[in-house]
Enzyme design. Structure first.
Site, PDB file in Angstrom:
ATOM      1  N   SER A  78     -64.372 -15.560  57.423  1.00 25.89           N
ATOM      2  CA  SER A  78     -65.444 -16.732  57.579  1.00 25.89           C
ATOM      3  C   SER A  78     -65.706 -17.315  56.179  1.00 25.89           C
ATOM      4  O   SER A  78     -66.561 -18.436  56.410  1.00 25.89           O
ATOM      5  CB  SER A  78     -66.876 -15.978  57.802  1.00 25.89           C
ATOM      6  OG  SER A  78     -67.018 -15.928  59.248  1.00 25.89           O
ATOM      7  N   TYR A  95     -74.375 -14.404  57.247  1.00 28.05           N
ATOM      8  CA  TYR A  95     -74.513 -13.968  58.470  1.00 28.05           C
ATOM      9  C   TYR A  95     -76.200 -13.723  58.700  1.00 28.05           C
ATOM     10  O   TYR A  95     -77.077 -14.440  57.889  1.00 28.05           O
ATOM     11  CB  TYR A  95     -73.901 -12.608  58.901  1.00 28.05           C
ATOM     12  CG  TYR A  95     -72.619 -12.626  58.763  1.00 28.05           C
ATOM     13  CD1 TYR A  95     -71.692 -13.455  59.474  1.00 28.05           C
ATOM     14  CD2 TYR A  95     -71.953 -11.583  57.803  1.00 28.05           C
ATOM     15  CE1 TYR A  95     -70.198 -13.433  59.240  1.00 28.05           C
ATOM     16  CE2 TYR A  95     -70.652 -11.699  57.499  1.00 28.05           C
ATOM     17  CZ  TYR A  95     -69.818 -12.535  58.152  1.00 28.05           C
ATOM     18  OH  TYR A  95     -68.504 -12.452  58.071  1.00 28.05           O
ATOM     19  N   TYR A 141     -57.402 -22.060  64.120  1.00 28.05           N
ATOM     20  CA  TYR A 141     -58.733 -21.162  63.600  1.00 28.05           C
ATOM     21  C   TYR A 141     -58.400 -20.073  62.905  1.00 28.05           C
ATOM     22  O   TYR A 141     -58.803 -19.608  61.930  1.00 28.05           O
ATOM     23  CB  TYR A 141     -59.564 -21.270  64.630  1.00 28.05           C
ATOM     24  CG  TYR A 141     -60.958 -20.199  64.187  1.00 28.05           C
ATOM     25  CD1 TYR A 141     -61.927 -20.899  63.219  1.00 28.05           C
ATOM     26  CD2 TYR A 141     -60.911 -18.981  64.634  1.00 28.05           C
ATOM     27  CE1 TYR A 141     -62.978 -19.906  62.845  1.00 28.05           C
ATOM     28  CE2 TYR A 141     -62.195 -18.426  64.047  1.00 28.05           C
ATOM     29  CZ  TYR A 141     -62.959 -18.687  63.328  1.00 28.05           C
ATOM     30  OH  TYR A 141     -64.188 -17.954  62.909  1.00 28.05           O
ATOM     31  N   LYS A 173     -64.986 -20.943  56.544  1.00 32.10           N
ATOM     32  CA  LYS A 173     -65.882 -21.804  57.151  1.00 32.10           C
ATOM     33  C   LYS A 173     -66.470 -22.930  55.964  1.00 32.10           C
ATOM     34  O   LYS A 173     -66.768 -23.855  56.713  1.00 32.10           O
ATOM     35  CB  LYS A 173     -67.081 -21.223  57.813  1.00 32.10           C
ATOM     36  CG  LYS A 173     -66.230 -20.411  58.993  1.00 32.10           C
ATOM     37  CD  LYS A 173     -67.335 -19.368  59.582  1.00 32.10           C
ATOM     38  CE  LYS A 173     -66.746 -18.598  60.789  1.00 32.10           C
ATOM     39  NZ  LYS A 173     -67.932 -17.653  61.186  1.00 32.10           N
ATOM     40  N   VAL A 205     -65.586 -10.970  57.124  1.00 31.37           N
ATOM     41  CA  VAL A 205     -65.498  -9.533  57.580  1.00 31.37           C
ATOM     42  C   VAL A 205     -64.479  -8.884  57.096  1.00 31.37           C
ATOM     43  O   VAL A 205     -64.258  -7.729  57.420  1.00 31.37           O
ATOM     44  CB  VAL A 205     -65.379  -9.616  59.491  1.00 31.37           C
ATOM     45  CG1 VAL A 205     -66.841 -10.039  60.217  1.00 31.37           C
ATOM     46  CG2 VAL A 205     -64.205 -10.661  59.988  1.00 31.37           C
TER      47      VAL A 205
HETATM   48  N1  GLU Z   1     -61.963 -14.750  62.061  1.00 33.67           N
HETATM   49  C1  GLU Z   1     -63.162 -13.968  62.196  1.00 33.67           C
HETATM   50  C2  GLU Z   1     -63.774 -14.474  63.645  1.00 33.67           C
HETATM   51  O1  GLU Z   1     -63.747 -15.437  63.990  1.00 33.67           O
HETATM   52  C3  GLU Z   1     -64.048 -14.674  61.023  1.00 33.67           C
HETATM   53  C4  GLU Z   1     -65.398 -13.718  61.249  1.00 33.67           C
HETATM   54  C5  GLU Z   1     -66.266 -13.669  59.911  1.00 33.67           C
HETATM   55  O2  GLU Z   1     -65.421 -13.329  58.886  1.00 33.67           O
HETATM   56  O3  GLU Z   1     -67.503 -13.683  60.041  1.00 33.67           O
HETATM   57  O4  GLU Z   1     -64.250 -13.593  64.265  1.00 33.67           O
END
Ligand code: GLU
Length: 309
Positions: A65, A245, A193, A68, A263
């Site tokens: 994430s 989060y 993604y 992002k 994550v």
């Molecule tokens: N690739 C993970 C997903 O989309 C990233 C989630 C994350 O790191 O919060 O589930």
């Protein structure tokens, strides 16, 4: 460029490391299960090029994430704020990162912010390029620029493992496709993604990304502007309000710096005008943040008065 091991940072790291036993490694992406839950490493990068580290900073992690923030910056440079926020909102959700709940409650189903999976998928959808390979290369090139490390690539194993198990992310995409937020082929978008999330680097690279955001988009050693200041500020705002989060409020109170976690156990932090920090600790708490990584940041922030509040 290298990083000097720091006695002071190491002391705090060893203290924080005790918390790894209370966390668990992410397993919903099967390839992430292989991480060692007891690992913890950190690097701090200052604008003058000095770098301090503790733990094994050679340890590689995937961005997950944290990517992002970078795709948000790229989409904003590609399409401008108005277009991006026509499809994605500005507000924190308080829900877990891959929740579908708010998409269903809002009509039309616009994801609430770019840091939850729905919002991030919509943002990646907006990154320009003639095909997914070119769009991925643009993301990777941006990572190379931010880190000054052109050797960075992605883990095919992690990308494949996530691609094969992205059931919820596919559901989010189809939900948004129905409302015209996403118009491209869902399999292609998931492929792009999952590759972006699987970009593989270490704490030092993360700290270098952090310092660029800390310096409002300028790479301090070269003086090169890598992104406009208003975009860097916008990204930092989302890091504060939704970067950790649904623990972002508590993190803002206890640490008080813009940060984004993933994550895989990585955290990228930016202490405005002062430094960038990268942390890696794959044991996660129940909200998905590195349990020992957050503790370490709490201790550092308290000791060196990092909080911007
Ligand atoms: N690739 C993970 C997903 O989309 C990233 C989630 C994350 O790191 O919060 O589930």
């Amino acid at each position: 460029m290298s990083c000097q091991s720091s006695e002071e940072l190491n002391e705090l790291l060893l203290e924080a490391k005790h918390y790894t036993k209370y966390g668990t490694v992410a397993d919903y992406i099967p390839a992430l299960k292989k991480a060692n839950p007891h690992d913890l490493s950190a690097a701090i990068y200052y604008p003058d090029g000095t770098c301090l580290s503790a733990g094994d900073i050679q340890q590689k992690m995937t961005l997950q994430s944290i990517s992002k923030v970078l795709t948000l910056a790229l989409a904003l440079m590609d399409c401008g704020e108005e277009s991006v926020f026509h499809k994605v909102g500005y507000e924190p959700t308080g829900d877990p990162f891959h929740s579908i709940l708010k998409l269903e409650l809002n009509n039309p189903s616009k994801p609430l912010n770019p840091m939850i999976n729905a919002g991030a998928l919509a943002v990646t959808h907006m990154i320009k390029g003639k095909n997914i390979e070119e769009r991925f290369q643009r993301i990777l090139h941006f990572v190379h620029e931010l880190t000054g490390n052109s050797k960075i690539t992605y883990s095919q194993e992690v990308a494949k493992s996530e691609f094969e198990t992205s059931f919820i992310n596919r559901s989010l995409c189809y939900y948004m496709k129905q409302d015209g937020i996403i118009t491209e082929d869902v399999e292609e978008l998931i492929c792009l993604y999952t590759k972006q999330c699987a970009i593989e680097l270490d704490c030092f690279d993360l700290a270098r990304i952090g310092v660029v955001f800390a310096m409002d988009g300028v790479e301090p050693m070269t003086g090169k502007r890598l992104l406009p200041a208003d975009i860097a500020r916008l990204c930092k705002t989302f890091m504060v309000t939704c970067g950790m989060y649904n623990a972002s409020g508590e993190f803002a109170s206890k640490v008080g710096i813009p940060a984004k976690s993933g994550v895989s156990g990585g955290i990228m932090g930016a202490v405005p005008n002062r430094l960038g920090i990268g942390v890696f600790g794959p044991a996660l708490d129940h909200k998905g943040n590195s349990i020992a990584g957050v503790k370490l940041l709490e201790m550092l922030s308290k000791k060196y008065s990092w909080s911007m509040f």
